[in-house]
Scaffold this active site. Structure first.
Site, PDB file in Angstrom:
ATOM      1  CG  MET A 191      -1.934  -1.172   1.126  1.00  0.00           C
ATOM      2  SD  MET A 191      -2.995  -1.328   2.568  1.00  0.00           S
ATOM      3  CE  MET A 191      -1.909  -2.169   3.710  1.00  0.00           C
ATOM      4  CB  CYS A 192       4.320   1.750  -0.693  1.00  0.00           C
ATOM      5  SG  CYS A 192       5.650   2.936  -0.915  1.00  0.00           S
ATOM      6  CB  ALA A 193       3.356   6.483  -3.262  1.00  0.00           C
ATOM      7  CG  PHE A 194       7.773   4.457  -4.397  1.00  0.00           C
ATOM      8  CD1 PHE A 194       8.351   5.078  -5.490  1.00  0.00           C
ATOM      9  CD2 PHE A 194       7.664   5.166  -3.207  1.00  0.00           C
ATOM     10  CE1 PHE A 194       8.808   6.373  -5.413  1.00  0.00           C
ATOM     11  CE2 PHE A 194       8.125   6.477  -3.125  1.00  0.00           C
ATOM     12  CZ  PHE A 194       8.702   7.083  -4.232  1.00  0.00           C
ATOM     13  CB  THR A 195       2.519  -0.567  -4.486  1.00  0.00           C
ATOM     14  OG1 THR A 195       2.677  -0.336  -3.090  1.00  0.00           O
ATOM     15  CG2 THR A 195       2.039  -1.979  -4.710  1.00  0.00           C
TER      16      THR A 195
END
Length: 178
Positions: A56-60
């Site tokens: 659930m990260c912006a970099f997923t």
């Protein structure tokens, strides 16, 4: 000559690092998200890109590029995803949720560990070893590149995509040097 080119490319592509081998001395074994174990010693002779991940990260979205690397290098190099919840609760609460999310959204087939700590007092021994070489992830999708002997040769920060020329050039250089 080829070794000199490989070393030059690694120096240009990421932080050049030195120290003990991840494949010598202490064994680094991770519990696999599929059950069983992932033993880094099994990858001797191949470059290994170890990436701490979070669902659930912006970099997923980097999962797509990690899977593409896995497919590009197939049996010549290894891409290992290490899900972690060390950076602000950005990972699911169970391995089943992580695995389902990655399969449905990214079609991941690359090796993946169980949810693993990568910082702090309870971090995995691999990350203790990396810290002794001044490499500690400061966010999700930090990349650590090992050569075929388990030497930590480069690291790439979160914003460096897995398919960037810096990463692929470093892997290609290692493959050309072997």
């Amino acid at each position: 000559m080829m070794r000199a080119i490989a070393v030059t490319l690694l120096m240009l592509s990421g932080a050049m690092l030195s120290g003990t081998s991840a494949l010598a001395g202490e064994r680094f074994v991770f519990p696999s998200i599929d059950g069983g174990e992932i033993d880094l010693a099994e990858f001797r002779g191949k470059p290994v890109l170890v990436v701490n991940t979070a669902s659930m990260c912006a970099f997923t979205k980097q999962y797509d590029a990690l899977q593409a690397l896995h497919e590009r290098y197939q049996d010549r190099a290894v891409v290992l995803a290490v899900p972690s919840d060390d950076f602000g609760g950005q990972e699911f609460g169970s391995e089943e949720e992580v695995q389902a999310f990655c399969e449905v959204n990214f079609g991941l087939t690359l090796p993946m560990t169980e949810i693993t700590s990568v910082k702090g007092g309870d971090r995995h021994p691999f990350y203790d070893w990396a810290a002794k070489q001044d490499v500690t992830p400061n966010w999700n999708f930090h990349k650590i590149l090992l050569d075929g002997d388990g030497q930590l040769v480069a690291e790439f920060g979160t914003t460096t995509g897995p398919n960037s020329p810096r990463v692929t050039g470093a892997i290609d250089a290692l493959l050309g040097a072997s």
